[in-house]
Design a protein around this motif. Structure first.
Motif, PDB file in Angstrom:
ATOM      1  N   LYS A 296      18.057  51.190  51.121  1.00 23.94           N
ATOM      2  CA  LYS A 296      18.214  52.615  50.867  1.00 23.94           C
ATOM      3  C   LYS A 296      17.271  53.379  51.788  1.00 23.94           C
ATOM      4  O   LYS A 296      16.054  53.212  51.743  1.00 23.94           O
ATOM      5  CB  LYS A 296      17.905  52.922  49.408  1.00 23.94           C
ATOM      6  CG  LYS A 296      18.073  54.382  49.035  1.00 23.94           C
ATOM      7  CD  LYS A 296      17.772  54.592  47.564  1.00 23.94           C
ATOM      8  CE  LYS A 296      17.897  56.053  47.171  1.00 23.94           C
ATOM      9  NZ  LYS A 296      17.596  56.266  45.727  1.00 23.94           N
TER      10      LYS A 296
ATOM     11  N   SER B 153      17.284  59.769  49.989  1.00 21.31           N
ATOM     12  CA  SER B 153      18.196  60.486  49.101  1.00 21.31           C
ATOM     13  C   SER B 153      18.120  61.972  49.403  1.00 21.31           C
ATOM     14  O   SER B 153      17.063  62.507  49.752  1.00 21.31           O
ATOM     15  CB  SER B 153      17.838  60.240  47.634  1.00 21.31           C
ATOM     16  OG  SER B 153      18.017  58.886  47.289  1.00 21.31           O
TER      17      SER B 153
ATOM     18  N   SER C   2      22.805  59.339  48.358  1.00 22.46           N
ATOM     19  CA  SER C   2      21.899  58.304  48.861  1.00 22.46           C
ATOM     20  C   SER C   2      22.504  57.700  50.121  1.00 22.46           C
ATOM     21  O   SER C   2      23.725  57.474  50.193  1.00 22.46           O
ATOM     22  CB  SER C   2      21.688  57.209  47.809  1.00 22.46           C
ATOM     23  OG  SER C   2      21.109  57.738  46.637  1.00 22.46           O
TER      24      SER C   2
ATOM     25  N   TYR D  75      27.414  58.287  46.150  1.00 22.47           N
ATOM     26  CA  TYR D  75      27.339  59.463  45.272  1.00 22.47           C
ATOM     27  C   TYR D  75      27.790  59.070  43.870  1.00 22.47           C
ATOM     28  O   TYR D  75      28.871  58.505  43.699  1.00 22.47           O
ATOM     29  CB  TYR D  75      28.224  60.583  45.810  1.00 22.47           C
ATOM     30  CG  TYR D  75      28.204  61.839  44.961  1.00 22.47           C
ATOM     31  CD1 TYR D  75      27.153  62.750  45.077  1.00 22.47           C
ATOM     32  CD2 TYR D  75      29.221  62.101  44.043  1.00 22.47           C
ATOM     33  CE1 TYR D  75      27.120  63.899  44.314  1.00 22.47           C
ATOM     34  CE2 TYR D  75      29.201  63.253  43.271  1.00 22.47           C
ATOM     35  CZ  TYR D  75      28.147  64.144  43.398  1.00 22.47           C
ATOM     36  OH  TYR D  75      28.113  65.274  42.625  1.00 22.47           O
TER      37      TYR D  75
END
Length: 216
Positions: free
Chosen positions: A108, A111, A116, A163
């Motif tokens: 990741k 955000s 994200s 999302y």
């Protein structure tokens, strides 16, 4: 080869037992073919044929910050190309389908409100289940042919956005760039080679399993 397949199946089941999420995805594939004939001569005028891919599998959180994920899955991929050679005044076309198993690691990045963004790398082994090569008016079955490689390895890079659409489900889109490395069968003298470069645009869902505490 059988040993490799068993290894992938065992790994799939092992990770599946600890998985916290399921994912499914599909989308179009644009494939570029890097082809050399049996004399080692390339064909420069190959055009891509649009096709589709489908994928599904498991995804598991690896760290407490929930920014690192491992995935293992299966896929169906279609690839194709058409072209001609003006010197020989001929037409040729490939239409092939592969089943694959793949493993990936995604991170990741950041955000932005509810969105994200992820970066992912993956590897895959794919096995030809259907394939034809058309030369002028003749059609040849490629499955099991020594001149055409029936097993390929893919390395892929993915860039995606996620999302949440419900408490347990997230929608994602991604772009994937992939390249193949063929498992060589030729003898170096009379060797036909076909390598693939792919661009895939996917839409999918990530679903939390009941025991998953995975905020989107």
């Amino acid at each position: 080869m059988k040993r490799n397949v068993l290894f992938w199946c065992f790994l799939f089941l092992a990770i599946g037992g600890f998985s916290q999420q399921l994912y499914v995805e599909f989308g179009p594939t644009i494939s570029a073919f890097d082809y050399k004939n049996s004399q080692g001569e390339p064909l420069d005028n190959l055009l891509s044929k649009p096709n589709i891919y489908l994928g599904m599998g498991y995804r598991n959180v690896l760290n407490n910050n929930q920014t690192l994920f491992v995935s293992l899955g299966a896929s169906y991929n279609g690839y194709g190309a058409i072209g001609s050679d003006n010197r020989l005044d001929n037409y040729f076309e490939w239409d092939v389908s592969y089943l694959g198993v793949n493993a990936g690691l995604d991170v990741k990045l950041f955000s932005l409100r509810d969105f994200s963004f992820y970066l992912k790398g993956s590897i895959a082994a794919e096995f030809l289940i259907r394939g034809t090569q058309t030369v002028n008016n003749q059609v040849f079955n490629l499955v099991g042919e020594d001149e055409f490689n029936n097993t390929i390895f893919f390395t892929r890079g993915h860039l995606g956005m996620q999302y949440p659409i419900s408490r347990n489900t997230s929608l994602f889109v991604n772009y994937t760039y992939g390249r193949t490395v063929l498992i060589g069968k030729g003898n170096g003298i009379d060797e036909e080679q076909l390598k693939l470069i792919t661009h895939q645009f996917g839409l999918g869902l990530i679903i939390n399993l009941p025991n998953c505490n995975c905020p989107f």
